[in-house]
Scaffold this motif. Structure first.
Motif, PDB file in Angstrom:
ATOM      1  N   ILE A 148       4.511  -4.348  -7.731  1.00  0.00           N
ATOM      2  CA  ILE A 148       3.369  -5.122  -7.242  1.00  0.00           C
ATOM      3  C   ILE A 148       2.352  -5.204  -8.377  1.00  0.00           C
ATOM      4  CG2 ILE A 148       1.477  -5.316  -5.585  1.00  0.00           C
ATOM      5  CD1 ILE A 148       3.109  -3.756  -3.596  1.00  0.00           C
ATOM      6  N   VAL A 149       1.978  -6.422  -8.753  1.00  0.00           N
ATOM      7  CA  VAL A 149       0.904  -6.660  -9.710  1.00  0.00           C
ATOM      8  C   VAL A 149      -0.294  -7.161  -8.905  1.00  0.00           C
ATOM      9  CG1 VAL A 149       0.172  -7.908 -11.757  1.00  0.00           C
ATOM     10  CG2 VAL A 149       2.561  -7.225 -11.517  1.00  0.00           C
ATOM     11  N   HIS A 150      -1.373  -6.394  -8.931  1.00  0.00           N
ATOM     12  CA  HIS A 150      -2.510  -6.619  -8.041  1.00  0.00           C
ATOM     13  C   HIS A 150      -3.747  -6.990  -8.861  1.00  0.00           C
ATOM     14  CE1 HIS A 150      -6.032  -5.329  -5.658  1.00  0.00           C
ATOM     15  NE2 HIS A 150      -5.300  -5.529  -4.577  1.00  0.00           N
ATOM     16  N   ASP A 151      -4.248  -8.209  -8.671  1.00  0.00           N
ATOM     17  CA  ASP A 151      -5.419  -8.696  -9.402  1.00  0.00           C
ATOM     18  C   ASP A 151      -5.226  -8.476 -10.908  1.00  0.00           C
ATOM     19  OD1 ASP A 151      -6.580  -9.683  -7.140  1.00  0.00           O
ATOM     20  OD2 ASP A 151      -7.863  -7.944  -6.788  1.00  0.00           O
ATOM     21  N   ARG A 152      -6.250  -7.965 -11.621  1.00  0.00           N
ATOM     22  CA  ARG A 152      -6.143  -7.831 -13.080  1.00  0.00           C
ATOM     23  C   ARG A 152      -5.959  -6.401 -13.568  1.00  0.00           C
ATOM     24  NH1 ARG A 152     -10.161 -11.989 -16.202  1.00  0.00           N
ATOM     25  NH2 ARG A 152      -9.935 -13.791 -14.816  1.00  0.00           N
ATOM     26  N   ASP A 153      -6.082  -5.416 -12.678  1.00  0.00           N
ATOM     27  CA  ASP A 153      -6.144  -4.044 -13.162  1.00  0.00           C
ATOM     28  C   ASP A 153      -5.115  -3.091 -12.557  1.00  0.00           C
ATOM     29  OD1 ASP A 153      -8.398  -4.408 -14.876  1.00  0.00           O
ATOM     30  OD2 ASP A 153      -9.656  -4.496 -13.090  1.00  0.00           O
ATOM     31  N   LEU A 199      11.001   5.250   7.623  1.00  0.00           N
ATOM     32  CA  LEU A 199      12.181   6.100   7.789  1.00  0.00           C
ATOM     33  C   LEU A 199      12.590   6.859   6.535  1.00  0.00           C
ATOM     34  CD1 LEU A 199      14.345   3.632   9.914  1.00  0.00           C
ATOM     35  CD2 LEU A 199      12.993   5.560  10.737  1.00  0.00           C
ATOM     36  N   ASN A 200      12.265   6.351   5.378  1.00  0.00           N
ATOM     37  CA  ASN A 200      12.688   6.989   4.125  1.00  0.00           C
ATOM     38  C   ASN A 200      11.581   7.851   3.537  1.00  0.00           C
ATOM     39  OD1 ASN A 200      15.211   5.791   4.149  1.00  0.00           O
ATOM     40  ND2 ASN A 200      14.646   4.150   2.742  1.00  0.00           N
ATOM     41  N   PHE A 201      11.985   8.864   2.783  1.00  0.00           N
ATOM     42  CA  PHE A 201      11.048   9.576   1.920  1.00  0.00           C
ATOM     43  C   PHE A 201      10.916   8.754   0.635  1.00  0.00           C
ATOM     44  CE2 PHE A 201      12.709  12.865   4.699  1.00  0.00           C
ATOM     45  CZ  PHE A 201      11.583  13.606   5.000  1.00  0.00           C
ATOM     46  N   GLU A 202       9.693   8.329   0.326  1.00  0.00           N
ATOM     47  CA  GLU A 202       9.428   7.448  -0.811  1.00  0.00           C
ATOM     48  C   GLU A 202       8.316   8.031  -1.679  1.00  0.00           C
ATOM     49  OE1 GLU A 202      11.305   4.902  -1.252  1.00  0.00           O
ATOM     50  OE2 GLU A 202      11.927   4.051   0.668  1.00  0.00           O
ATOM     51  N   ALA A 203       8.269   7.572  -2.925  1.00  0.00           N
ATOM     52  CA  ALA A 203       7.186   7.964  -3.840  1.00  0.00           C
ATOM     53  C   ALA A 203       6.843   6.774  -4.729  1.00  0.00           C
ATOM     54  CB  ALA A 203       7.592   9.164  -4.685  1.00  0.00           C
ATOM     55  N   ASN A 204       5.582   6.381  -4.736  1.00  0.00           N
ATOM     56  CA  ASN A 204       5.091   5.293  -5.578  1.00  0.00           C
ATOM     57  C   ASN A 204       3.939   5.771  -6.445  1.00  0.00           C
ATOM     58  OD1 ASN A 204       6.884   3.514  -4.179  1.00  0.00           O
ATOM     59  ND2 ASN A 204       5.433   1.849  -4.505  1.00  0.00           N
ATOM     60  N   CYS A 205       3.757   5.111  -7.569  1.00  0.00           N
ATOM     61  CA  CYS A 205       2.606   5.371  -8.438  1.00  0.00           C
ATOM     62  C   CYS A 205       1.657   4.185  -8.373  1.00  0.00           C
ATOM     63  CB  CYS A 205       3.044   5.575  -9.881  1.00  0.00           C
ATOM     64  SG  CYS A 205       3.663   7.222 -10.200  1.00  0.00           S
ATOM     65  N   VAL A 206       0.381   4.485  -8.265  1.00  0.00           N
ATOM     66  CA  VAL A 206      -0.669   3.476  -8.355  1.00  0.00           C
ATOM     67  C   VAL A 206      -1.298   3.624  -9.730  1.00  0.00           C
ATOM     68  CG1 VAL A 206      -2.767   2.553  -7.323  1.00  0.00           C
ATOM     69  CG2 VAL A 206      -1.063   3.694  -5.877  1.00  0.00           C
ATOM     70  N   LEU A 207      -1.163   2.597 -10.556  1.00  0.00           N
ATOM     71  CA  LEU A 207      -1.602   2.638 -11.953  1.00  0.00           C
ATOM     72  C   LEU A 207      -2.758   1.663 -12.148  1.00  0.00           C
ATOM     73  CD1 LEU A 207       2.002   2.542 -13.417  1.00  0.00           C
ATOM     74  CD2 LEU A 207       0.593   4.575 -13.039  1.00  0.00           C
ATOM     75  N   ASP A 208      -3.850   2.174 -12.679  1.00  0.00           N
ATOM     76  CA  ASP A 208      -5.087   1.399 -12.821  1.00  0.00           C
ATOM     77  C   ASP A 208      -5.329   1.178 -14.312  1.00  0.00           C
ATOM     78  OD1 ASP A 208      -7.607   0.331 -12.791  1.00  0.00           O
ATOM     79  OD2 ASP A 208      -8.435   1.774 -11.374  1.00  0.00           O
ATOM     80  N   SER A 209      -4.876   0.025 -14.826  1.00  0.00           N
ATOM     81  CA  SER A 209      -4.994  -0.261 -16.260  1.00  0.00           C
ATOM     82  C   SER A 209      -4.880  -1.756 -16.479  1.00  0.00           C
ATOM     83  CB  SER A 209      -3.888   0.468 -17.040  1.00  0.00           C
ATOM     84  OG  SER A 209      -3.772  -0.039 -18.345  1.00  0.00           O
ATOM     85  N   HIS A 210      -5.872  -2.341 -17.112  1.00  0.00           N
ATOM     86  CA  HIS A 210      -5.840  -3.773 -17.379  1.00  0.00           C
ATOM     87  C   HIS A 210      -4.706  -4.156 -18.343  1.00  0.00           C
ATOM     88  CE1 HIS A 210      -7.270  -7.839 -17.750  1.00  0.00           C
ATOM     89  NE2 HIS A 210      -7.453  -7.706 -19.051  1.00  0.00           N
ATOM     90  N   PRO A 211      -4.516  -3.441 -19.467  1.00  0.00           N
ATOM     91  CA  PRO A 211      -3.394  -3.802 -20.353  1.00  0.00           C
ATOM     92  C   PRO A 211      -2.030  -3.675 -19.673  1.00  0.00           C
ATOM     93  CG  PRO A 211      -4.949  -2.385 -21.486  1.00  0.00           C
ATOM     94  CD  PRO A 211      -5.349  -2.382 -20.050  1.00  0.00           C
ATOM     95  N   LEU A 212      -1.857  -2.639 -18.860  1.00  0.00           N
ATOM     96  CA  LEU A 212      -0.583  -2.476 -18.160  1.00  0.00           C
ATOM     97  C   LEU A 212      -0.383  -3.607 -17.157  1.00  0.00           C
ATOM     98  CD1 LEU A 212       1.930  -0.725 -17.600  1.00  0.00           C
ATOM     99  CD2 LEU A 212       0.581   0.472 -15.863  1.00  0.00           C
ATOM    100  N   ASN A 213      -1.454  -3.977 -16.484  1.00  0.00           N
ATOM    101  CA  ASN A 213      -1.376  -5.087 -15.534  1.00  0.00           C
ATOM    102  C   ASN A 213      -0.929  -6.363 -16.233  1.00  0.00           C
ATOM    103  OD1 ASN A 213      -2.841  -7.595 -14.302  1.00  0.00           O
ATOM    104  ND2 ASN A 213      -2.768  -6.132 -12.605  1.00  0.00           N
ATOM    105  N   ARG A 214      -1.494  -6.633 -17.415  1.00  0.00           N
ATOM    106  CA  ARG A 214      -1.117  -7.824 -18.173  1.00  0.00           C
ATOM    107  C   ARG A 214       0.358  -7.765 -18.578  1.00  0.00           C
ATOM    108  NH1 ARG A 214      -4.734 -11.095 -20.718  1.00  0.00           N
ATOM    109  NH2 ARG A 214      -3.471 -11.146 -22.616  1.00  0.00           N
ATOM    110  N   GLN A 215       0.796  -6.601 -19.018  1.00  0.00           N
ATOM    111  CA  GLN A 215       2.189  -6.463 -19.443  1.00  0.00           C
ATOM    112  C   GLN A 215       3.151  -6.698 -18.276  1.00  0.00           C
ATOM    113  OE1 GLN A 215       4.415  -2.596 -20.692  1.00  0.00           O
ATOM    114  NE2 GLN A 215       3.404  -3.384 -22.538  1.00  0.00           N
TER     115      GLN A 215
END
Length: 522
Positions: free
Chosen positions: A444-449, A465-481
């Motif tokens: 998921i790419v969310h807005d600019r950051d 139903l599943n055991f899941e793990a996600n990372c929320v990453l807050d970075s403008h350059p990463l978002n652009r990439q």
């Protein structure tokens, strides 16, 4: 023919009792006996509850068996006893998290700061008992845009391990790739590195003890997650550990959609390499799963050595982009994405958490988007809340785009997902089918950051139903990439047009409707 009172003749008002009447009434009583548990466990989802009740009444024996096998939404599992060492780690970590929040508030005051738009994830204030960890600064994230790149990064990190390796995957197969990692892990175990391997008992059902034996002989520990035991009072076959985690020495961690099997070299999938305090959070998730599977408590400071108050060093990073810049062209992603500084946190959920945390995170991300929301998911079966959030986001003017596979490894889920398209296309959501190969990536790419990466799909199984793990990453350059990667993927996809979708064959629409009908039973 279904009879409400089996054996009763309404014409004569007499009972005709036979062996079939006995079987029919036994089934009816069995079905009715299960209805209270349906109401208690599915009361918040009336359509799902109604579907189960009708199944229990119409086909009581089959319905009761299905409810026992796949009907429950939640389970309980024992939690680790936090030792004094773990308590010290937790206090240090929460001090670090408070520092991260203070820094974020200061950064947000700057008009040029990429944090000026407060992260929707930052508003998730529940404590880590619900799998929502606090945001941390001084992390590095390196996207791994293909399975081949991810496997190479996994191998490099494993070879460099000095103290311990924690290896947790939903699918681990007895093929060339599976053997490649088995042999490498055994090699590190023989070198004195502690190796712990956790694999899902259903997702990795092909794993035999003979395959595991070289690891055990080398001194590694391996365990299946939730093995199926038919004599259990409550069968837990429907609850699976869908997480993909690799943690090395508490200093570097990986997560994403990539499993350990040859198939993933031919599919489009991705992962992310993380360094910094966020690795502690991945380690915490692994420790909980390992304790549940084996009873061993990993609450020791040595397993959390990656927790530090300074940024990792010795890694090439990408310079900060212009915070006001925006990717608009469909340019190709960089061939070898570099590590990027980021604020990061882990959000984990499973059927042992009644809050359905991953679902809440996705809902919050969709409803808080103001500019763009780009989604890649291999399985798209939204519930009513996610569906409404996507529709209203598009109606608010958010650029909502969804990429799903044209060829899927789970056709019934693909058909169910297509039944939702018309309601999204009507309000301006753009939907694309990736045509090159099987798509298994989650992004998921969310807005600019903000960027969301991990194991969770946009479907009911991942939500509840599943055991899941996600990372929320807050970075403008990463978002652009990651935006560039999304647009490159879009260029290899076919856009779905509303008029063409509406004129698809009748039998196709019938199949999609039937597949969608099954979704509340999951």
């Amino acid at each position: 023919m279904f009879e409400f009172f089996p054996g009763f003749d309404p014409a004569t008002f007499e009972w005709n009792w036979t062996w079939w009447t006995t079987v029919a009434w036994s089934g009816r009583v069995l079905g009715i006996a299960f209805i209270p548990t349906v109401l208690l466990q599915r009361g918040t989802r009336p359509m799902a509850a109604l579907a189960w009740i009708l199944t229990l009444l119409a086909m009581p024996f089959i319905g009761a068996a299905l409810w026992w096998i796949i009907g429950r939404n939640h389970m309980r599992r024992r939690k680790r006893r936090r030792s004094r060492a773990q308590a010290r780690i937790s206090r240090s970590f929460h001090d670090l998290a408070r520092g991260s929040d203070d820094e974020a508030k200061i950064a947000a005051d700057s008009p040029l700061s990429p944090l000026s738009a407060v992260s929707p994830a930052r508003n998730l204030v529940l404590h880590d008992e619900h799998g929502i960890f606090p945001p941390t600064r001084d992390n590095l994230a390196r996207p791994l845009p293909t399975s081949a790149v991810a496997f190479d990064a996994f191998e490099d990190a494993i070879r460099a391990a000095k103290d311990h390796i924690h290896f947790e995957f939903f699918i681990w197969r007895e093929d060339h790739t599976g053997e490649r990692f088995r042999d490498l892990l055994a090699e590190r175990a023989r070198a004195g590195v502690e190796v712990r391997i956790l694999y899902d008992a259903i997702g990795s059902s092909s794993i035999r003890r003979q395959f595991i034996k070289p690891l055990l002989d080398a001194g590694a520990s391996a365990a299946p997650f939730l093995p199926v035991r038919l004599l259990e009072r409550r069968l837990r076959v429907n609850f699976r550990n869908h997480r993909k985690l690799l943690i090395i020495d508490g200093e570097v961690g990986f997560t994403g959609g990539v499993n350990i099997a040859d198939d993933y070299l031919d599919w489009f999938d991705m992962a992310v390499e993380l360094r910094g305090p966020v690795v502690y959070q991945l380690q915490e998730v692994f420790a909980e799963d390992w304790h549940f599977a084996t009873g061993e408590d990993l609450a020791e400071e040595r397993y959390f050595s990656g927790l530090s108050s300074h940024a990792p060093s010795g890694i090439a990073t990408e310079a900060e982009d212009d915070p006001e810049g925006q990717t608009t062209s469909e340019s190709a992603p960089e061939p070898e994405p570099r590590a990027i500084p980021t604020v990061a946190r882990v959000v984990a959920s499973g059927p042992d958490d009644t809050l359905d945390t991953i679902h809440k995170m996705f809902f919050l991300a969709i409803t808080s988007a103001t500019e763009r929301l780009y989604l890649i998911t291999p399985y798209f079966v939204p519930d009513s809340a996610i569906m409404a959030a996507l529709q209203t986001a598009s109606m608010r003017g958010v650029d909502v785009r969804i990429i799903v596979p044209q060829q899927s490894d789970v056709p019934i889920t693909q058909h169910a997902g297509r039944s939702y398209w018309e309601g999204l296309l009507e309000v301006g959501v753009r939907i694309f089918e990736y045509r090159d190969r099987v798509l298994h990536a989650k992004l998921i790419v969310h807005d600019r950051d903000h960027v969301f990466m991990g194991s969770a799909n946009m479907d009911i199984r991942s939500f509840r139903l599943n055991f899941e793990a996600n990372c929320v990453l807050d970075s403008h350059p990463l978002n652009r990439q990651m935006c560039r990667l999304f647009l490159e993927t879009q260029s290899r996809s076919t856009e779905i047009e509303l008029d063409a979708h509406r004129t698809r064959p009748y039998r196709t629409r019938l199949l999609e409707g039937f597949a969608r009908l099954l979704s509340p039973l999951l």
